[in-house]
Design a protein around this motif. Sequence first.
Motif, short mmCIF file in Angstrom:
data_model
loop_
_atom_site.label_atom_id
_atom_site.label_comp_id
_atom_site.label_asym_id
_atom_site.label_seq_id
_atom_site.Cartn_x
_atom_site.Cartn_y
_atom_site.Cartn_z
N ARG A 100 0.83 -1.21 0.00
CA ARG A 100 0.00 0.00 0.00
C ARG A 100 0.86 1.25 0.00
NH1 ARG A 100 -1.56 3.48 3.71
NH2 ARG A 100 -0.56 2.26 5.38
N ARG A 101 1.90 1.25 0.87
CA ARG A 101 2.78 2.41 0.94
C ARG A 101 3.53 2.64 -0.38
NH1 ARG A 101 4.02 4.38 6.08
NH2 ARG A 101 2.97 3.26 7.80
N VAL A 102 4.01 1.56 -0.97
CA VAL A 102 4.74 1.70 -2.23
C VAL A 102 3.81 2.22 -3.32
CG1 VAL A 102 5.90 0.41 -4.07
CG2 VAL A 102 6.47 -0.05 -1.68
N THR A 103 2.58 1.68 -3.33
CA THR A 103 1.62 2.12 -4.33
C THR A 103 1.27 3.59 -4.14
OG1 THR A 103 0.69 -0.11 -4.40
CG2 THR A 103 -0.65 1.66 -5.32
N GLU A 104 1.05 3.99 -2.89
CA GLU A 104 0.75 5.40 -2.62
C GLU A 104 1.92 6.30 -3.00
OE1 GLU A 104 -0.31 5.60 1.46
OE2 GLU A 104 -2.34 4.80 1.17
N ALA A 105 3.14 5.84 -2.68
CA ALA A 105 4.31 6.65 -3.02
C ALA A 105 4.46 6.80 -4.54
CB ALA A 105 5.57 6.02 -2.43
N ARG A 106 4.22 5.70 -5.25
CA ARG A 106 4.31 5.77 -6.71
C ARG A 106 3.23 6.69 -7.27
NH1 ARG A 106 5.30 -0.64 -8.22
NH2 ARG A 106 7.45 -0.75 -7.47
#
Length: 319
Positions: free
Chosen positions: A211-217
């Motif tokens: 989730r964090r990686v997706t949000e950061a991307r």
Amino acid sequence: MLGEFIGGFVGLAVIVIIVVVLLADTLFVVKQQHAVIIERLGRFNKIVGSGLHAKIPFIDRKAATVSLRTMKNGFDIDAKTEDNVTIGLEVSAQYHVSYEMGAGPADSGVYKSYYMLQQPVAQMRDFITDALRSSIPVYTLDEVFAKKDDIAQDVNATVSEQMAAYGFTLVSTLITRIALPAEVEDSMNQINAAQRTKAAAQDLAEADRIRRVTEARAEAEAMEKAGEGIANQRKAIAVGIKDSLESIQETGVSNNEANLLFMYTQWTEMMTEFARTGKSSTVVLPSNFKESASMFEQMVAAAETNDAGNVPPAPVKKD
């Protein structure tokens, strides 16, 4: 006459009774999936299958009726695993008398099952118990649960060879239940619960990471697009300013005056928008309005000068 008649009737009745008794002892019926062992004067004579048969009264006798159907027997045993855990096993065995006839009656499964073993079921149970207690100690508790079918098949193969000598065929041996001591069962449940909790925590952490990686991307892509939008907006503003300044300069206004006029126009548009919407909470005003006033005066003066330059000269009067 009456006495002779009565005597003759009684004699006939006795003969009939004797014949009936002899026939009852001579003829017999064997049911389907059964075999009867016939002994003559105490010795084995023959084996007969299903159907109507006859034997010599008072000389031959039915020694035994053997069932050829598959039978089932269950029992419980205790065994110790390699890691010193005593477990209880519920075992189910399916078996039947061997259908093989052999070279002669004495080699048949029916003959062996009756004459060679006094208590075949108890003996089979002892064989299975011994085989299981020899097999279980080489496995740990977890391996017993994982390989119980393999263990049962090995035991079945071993005991089948032993019971074949006594005229029995062991169809299958099944371990239907494994019972554990209460404290061992509780420990296993706790271990299982801990493993599941660990797996759940790992899954949650992985989901949070994704989730964090997706949000950061997504945020990075949004910022990139926003930057492109701002750059395009600034480029469009710069082009607009350039065109506006060129249009103003065509009127004869100097560069400095054109810049001041453009700034003044922007400021008035901002104030107009603020007055129209009224949504802003902060207004930035110039500290000195003299510059704006002088800029406006210079603009008017430039316009008048331009108009004066375009006025045609007055006609000359001729005397």
